[in-house]
Scaffold this active site. Structure first.
Site, mmCIF file in Angstrom:
data_model
loop_
_atom_site.group_PDB
_atom_site.id
_atom_site.type_symbol
_atom_site.label_atom_id
_atom_site.label_comp_id
_atom_site.label_asym_id
_atom_site.label_seq_id
_atom_site.Cartn_x
_atom_site.Cartn_y
_atom_site.Cartn_z
ATOM 1 N N ARG A 174 -2.527 -6.530 18.111
ATOM 2 C CA ARG A 174 -2.249 -5.707 16.935
ATOM 3 C C ARG A 174 -1.775 -6.632 15.828
ATOM 4 N NH1 ARG A 174 2.187 -2.083 15.363
ATOM 5 N NH2 ARG A 174 3.452 -3.402 16.687
ATOM 6 N N GLY A 180 12.592 -11.118 8.587
ATOM 7 C CA GLY A 180 11.822 -12.354 8.487
ATOM 8 C C GLY A 180 12.163 -13.265 9.647
ATOM 9 N N SER A 181 11.955 -14.550 9.442
ATOM 10 C CA SER A 181 12.117 -15.495 10.538
ATOM 11 C C SER A 181 13.590 -15.789 10.811
ATOM 12 C CB SER A 181 11.388 -16.795 10.196
ATOM 13 O OG SER A 181 11.951 -17.339 9.025
ATOM 14 N N CYS A 220 6.546 -9.279 14.930
ATOM 15 C CA CYS A 220 7.757 -9.733 15.614
ATOM 16 C C CYS A 220 7.807 -9.145 17.014
ATOM 17 C CB CYS A 220 8.989 -9.316 14.822
ATOM 18 S SG CYS A 220 8.973 -7.560 14.447
ATOM 19 N N GLU A 267 7.539 -18.610 18.556
ATOM 20 C CA GLU A 267 6.796 -17.400 18.202
ATOM 21 C C GLU A 267 5.362 -17.840 17.873
ATOM 22 O OE1 GLU A 267 8.909 -15.594 14.874
ATOM 23 O OE2 GLU A 267 8.273 -13.645 15.572
ATOM 24 N N TRP A 312 5.738 -10.606 5.056
ATOM 25 C CA TRP A 312 4.369 -10.282 4.654
ATOM 26 C C TRP A 312 3.593 -9.528 5.723
ATOM 27 C CZ3 TRP A 312 1.381 -12.287 8.380
ATOM 28 C CH2 TRP A 312 1.875 -13.395 9.077
ATOM 29 N N SER A 343 7.283 0.942 18.467
ATOM 30 C CA SER A 343 7.813 1.268 17.137
ATOM 31 C C SER A 343 7.656 2.756 16.804
ATOM 32 C CB SER A 343 7.082 0.452 16.072
ATOM 33 O OG SER A 343 7.232 -0.909 16.361
ATOM 34 N N GLU A 383 16.695 -8.414 10.747
ATOM 35 C CA GLU A 383 15.593 -8.161 11.692
ATOM 36 C C GLU A 383 14.798 -9.456 11.762
ATOM 37 O OE1 GLU A 383 15.156 -5.504 13.443
ATOM 38 O OE2 GLU A 383 16.438 -4.043 12.462
ATOM 39 N N LEU A 384 15.003 -10.218 12.829
ATOM 40 C CA LEU A 384 14.488 -11.597 12.848
ATOM 41 C C LEU A 384 13.348 -11.765 13.863
ATOM 42 C CD1 LEU A 384 17.995 -13.285 12.521
ATOM 43 C CD2 LEU A 384 16.450 -12.510 10.713
ATOM 44 N N LYS A 403 12.824 -7.524 -2.701
ATOM 45 C CA LYS A 403 11.982 -8.700 -2.925
ATOM 46 C C LYS A 403 10.979 -8.809 -1.775
ATOM 47 C CE LYS A 403 12.141 -12.818 -1.582
ATOM 48 N NZ LYS A 403 10.685 -12.897 -1.374
ATOM 49 N N PRO A 404 9.727 -8.394 -2.027
ATOM 50 C CA PRO A 404 8.721 -8.560 -0.977
ATOM 51 C C PRO A 404 8.291 -10.024 -0.879
ATOM 52 C CG PRO A 404 7.706 -7.658 -2.965
ATOM 53 C CD PRO A 404 9.184 -7.799 -3.264
ATOM 54 N N ALA A 405 7.598 -10.371 0.189
ATOM 55 C CA ALA A 405 7.063 -11.725 0.327
ATOM 56 C C ALA A 405 6.029 -11.973 -0.777
ATOM 57 C CB ALA A 405 6.420 -11.885 1.700
HETATM 58 P P1 NAD Z 1 10.078 -15.730 6.346
HETATM 59 O O1 NAD Z 1 11.422 -15.821 6.963
HETATM 60 O O2 NAD Z 1 9.403 -16.973 5.964
HETATM 61 O O3 NAD Z 1 10.115 -14.830 5.040
HETATM 62 C C1 NAD Z 1 10.609 -13.506 5.030
HETATM 63 C C2 NAD Z 1 11.052 -13.151 3.640
HETATM 64 O O4 NAD Z 1 12.127 -14.012 3.284
HETATM 65 C C3 NAD Z 1 9.991 -13.359 2.552
HETATM 66 O O5 NAD Z 1 10.174 -12.370 1.558
HETATM 67 C C4 NAD Z 1 10.328 -14.725 2.004
HETATM 68 O O6 NAD Z 1 9.913 -14.885 0.660
HETATM 69 C C5 NAD Z 1 11.852 -14.686 2.080
HETATM 70 N N1 NAD Z 1 12.485 -16.004 2.144
HETATM 71 C C6 NAD Z 1 12.016 -17.148 2.685
HETATM 72 N N2 NAD Z 1 12.920 -18.147 2.523
HETATM 73 C C7 NAD Z 1 13.975 -17.609 1.863
HETATM 74 C C8 NAD Z 1 15.216 -18.117 1.400
HETATM 75 N N3 NAD Z 1 15.573 -19.384 1.597
HETATM 76 N N4 NAD Z 1 16.055 -17.275 0.761
HETATM 77 C C9 NAD Z 1 15.732 -15.980 0.565
HETATM 78 N N5 NAD Z 1 14.566 -15.437 0.977
HETATM 79 C C10 NAD Z 1 13.698 -16.242 1.632
HETATM 80 O O7 NAD Z 1 9.203 -14.869 7.364
HETATM 81 P P2 NAD Z 1 7.691 -14.425 7.215
HETATM 82 O O8 NAD Z 1 6.831 -15.600 7.546
HETATM 83 O O9 NAD Z 1 7.450 -13.703 5.931
HETATM 84 O O10 NAD Z 1 7.594 -13.328 8.359
HETATM 85 C C11 NAD Z 1 7.402 -13.644 9.684
HETATM 86 C C12 NAD Z 1 8.712 -13.621 10.444
HETATM 87 O O11 NAD Z 1 9.323 -12.350 10.286
HETATM 88 C C13 NAD Z 1 8.517 -13.782 11.929
HETATM 89 O O12 NAD Z 1 9.520 -14.617 12.439
HETATM 90 C C14 NAD Z 1 8.686 -12.362 12.466
HETATM 91 O O13 NAD Z 1 9.084 -12.289 13.796
HETATM 92 C C15 NAD Z 1 9.717 -11.829 11.542
HETATM 93 N N6 NAD Z 1 9.672 -10.370 11.510
HETATM 94 C C16 NAD Z 1 10.686 -9.696 12.117
HETATM 95 C C17 NAD Z 1 10.661 -8.311 12.151
HETATM 96 C C18 NAD Z 1 11.752 -7.550 12.819
HETATM 97 O O14 NAD Z 1 11.858 -6.367 12.552
HETATM 98 N N7 NAD Z 1 12.574 -8.149 13.657
HETATM 99 C C19 NAD Z 1 9.607 -7.624 11.546
HETATM 100 C C20 NAD Z 1 8.585 -8.342 10.933
HETATM 101 C C21 NAD Z 1 8.642 -9.730 10.914
#
Ligand code: NAD
Length: 489
Positions: free
Chosen positions: A287, A237-238, A293, A390, A159, A450, A259-260, A183-185
């Site tokens: 920012r 995501g995370s 991340c 984080e 998100w 970036s 990308e975590l 699939k977006p958040a």
């Molecule tokens: P999140 O991991 O909770 O969710 C990310 C995405 O995964 C969302 O679309 C969510 O709906 C989906 N998701 C969650 N659980 C899932 C599951 N069990 N199966 C499939 N999909 C699932 O992360 P977030 O809170 O949306 O974003 C923040 C995290 O993303 C932070 O840890 C940040 O560092 C990381 N992030 C990393 C980068 C990068 O490029 N390395 C960029 C942006 C954000």
């Protein structure tokens, strides 16, 4: 809500995009999208179930062969067309992100510029997919190496950067000749729907990109990942979710990009230009309200300049204007939700309980919306949670070091390895740090790295693979090798 905001929201699609049609969820269910600055519901959109996910993948599979056979120039021109449309609609795209995610409008405009660049960059990369041809070492044959699209892909985005995270995956997939389900958040789905409508308008054929928005994240995603027709999973995501998804992807031996999370060190040496370091720190930390991340998570500052650095930062942070991102002059918007506010609050309390000094901020802001005061903490003690986790919020946490070896040891003392920032005027020291920081990216005397033209990604638990740059398209390509006998034999 202002009339212009309502008019914009009324024009954004609210349905799933499957096989070139906008459709309701088969259950008829909807999910609410909330403005984190006010808590107000701003849209209700389709909430997909497992069967909708399956239909989206069916559509991607059906379109794969013809999209892979579409001329690279044509694929590139669809992306370029979407880039041009986004430029025409850039104010709408920025406002939409501010409404659903909360970032100040100026930053949302910055994301439109950054996120849009992936469309342009990969429109140019689509026609530069190359191979090689040569004689084998024995001289008995000719070796051909060619690149082919990997096949249908599943793209999952977070998100915090609703546009850039989508374009960073969709653009190289489209350029490479892959079809996708994205699939977006569920917290910020509107920007992806807006973007995909632009791709449709730019002439993207039906089925090449399909969008599912859902609150049934896990069952919908697991079913897609387990389908043997899927060939690639790209996730941002995370780290804990990424680890789960890697395990699921292993069962289907999927090509994966991950990308975590990050825990970026920001190292300031005693020979740094402190003005430059302060400016870099403000950017690297605040920012996106600290929800990046790449956000600097640990400020590791030489003991001789730490007090001065903290004092100057606190002075600047006190001048920030907090509010709804749409308001003129606002520099700090809300966090994404109240859960995020509680988590940031607990990290600050833990640090203070263990001996950190609060230079400014430190508390949630009462009232509507999910706000937390921009905060500066000095003398953060080893063992504090804030150094390990984080933060994902507007909290700047300062610790000190004594010499270069100590700085490097502290910077690398994390399971993450996305990005590091180093401020020094000593060129040799800067070069040493390039080698000794265990990160996929580094900012040397700058707080933002970036760029669509650069390979973005991490090492250790920050992920696998690179997005952007000339590397980005290879995440969506497979190498095929062909041997033919020597034609003169
Ligand atoms: P999140 O991991 O909770 O969710 C990310 C995405 O995964 C969302 O679309 C969510 O709906 C989906 N998701 C969650 N659980 C899932 C599951 N069990 N199966 C499939 N999909 C699932 O992360 P977030 O809170 O949306 O974003 C923040 C995290 O993303 C932070 O840890 C940040 O560092 C990381 N992030 C990393 C980068 C990068 O490029 N390395 C960029 C942006 C954000």
């Amino acid at each position: 809500m202002a009339t212009a905001e309502r008019t914009l929201l009324d024009g954004v699609p609210t349905k799933l995009f499957i096989g070139g049609s906008w459709v309701d969820a088969s259950s008829g269910r909807t999910l609410d999208v909330i403005d984190p600055a006010t808590g107000e519901v701003i849209a209700s959109i389709a909430d997909a179930g497992v069967d909708d996910g399956a239909k989206a993948l069916d559509a991607a599979v059906a379109a794969q062969e013809s999209w892979a056979a579409t001329a690279p120039r044509v694929r590139g021109e669809v992306l370029r067309g979407a880039f041009d449309l986004l430029q025409q609609r850039k104010e709408d795209a920025a406002l939409l992100m501010t409404l659903e995610m909360g970032k100040p409008l100026g930053e949302a405009r910055g994301e439109v510029a950054y996120g849009g660049e992936f469309l342009r960059w990969f429109s140019e990369e689509a026609v530069r997919i190359s191979g090689r041809y040569g004689t084998n070492p024995e001289g008995t044959g000719r070796m051909i190496v060619t690149q082919r699209p990997v096949g249908p892909t599943f793209l999952i985005t977070p998100w915090n950067f609703p546009l850039a995270m989508a374009t960073r995956k969709l653009a190289p997939a489209i350029a490479a000749g892959c079809t996708s389900v994205i699939k977006p958040a569920a917290l910020t789905p509107l920007t992806t729907l807006f973007l995909v409508a632009l791709l449709e308008e730019a002439g993207l054929p039906a089925g090449v990109v399909n969008v599912i928005t859902t609150t049934s994240t896990r069952p919908v995603s697991s079913a897609i990942i387990a389908d043997p027709r899927l060939r690639k999973l790209s996730f941002t995501g995370s780290t804990p979710v990424g680890v789960q998804l890697l395990k699921q992807a292993a069962d289907n031996v999927l090509k994966t990009s991950m990308e975590l999370g990050g825990n970026a060190p920001f190292v300031v040496f005693d020979d740094a230009d402190l003005d430059q370091a302060v400016e870099g720190a403000l950017l690297a930390k605040f920012r996106n309200i600290g929800q990046a991340c790449t956000a600097a998570n640990r400020f590791i500052v030489h003991e001789s300049v730490a007090d001065e650095f903290g004092r100057r930062l606190a002075e600047r942070v006190k001048t920030f204007r907090i509010g709804r991102g749409t308001e003129e002059g606002v520099t700090i918007g809300p966090l994404i939700d109240d859960k995020a506010v509680a988590k940031v609050g607990s990290l600050v309390s833990d640090a203070v309980d263990r001996g950190a000094t609060l230079l400014t901020g430190g508390s949630p802001i009462a009232g509507a919306g999910s706000f937390f005061e921009p905060t500066v903490l000095a003398d953060v003690q080893a063992g504090s949670d804030i150094l390990r986790e984080e933060i994902f919020g507007p909290v700047l946490s300062i610790t000190t070091f004594t010499d270069e070896a100590d700085a490097v040891a502290k910077a690398n003392d994390t399971e993450y390895g996305l990005v590091g920032y180093v401020f020094t005027q000593d060129l040799a020291r800067g070069q040493r740090l390039i080698d000794s920081l265990d990160t996929g990216m580094m900012g040397l005397n700058t707080g933002v790295v970036s760029n669509a033209a650069a390979p973005f990604g991490g090492v250790k638990q920050s992920g696998l693979g690179r997005e952007g740059g000339s590397e980005g398209i290879h995440e969506y390509l497979e190498t095929k090798y062909v041997l033919t006998p020597d034609p003169f034999a």
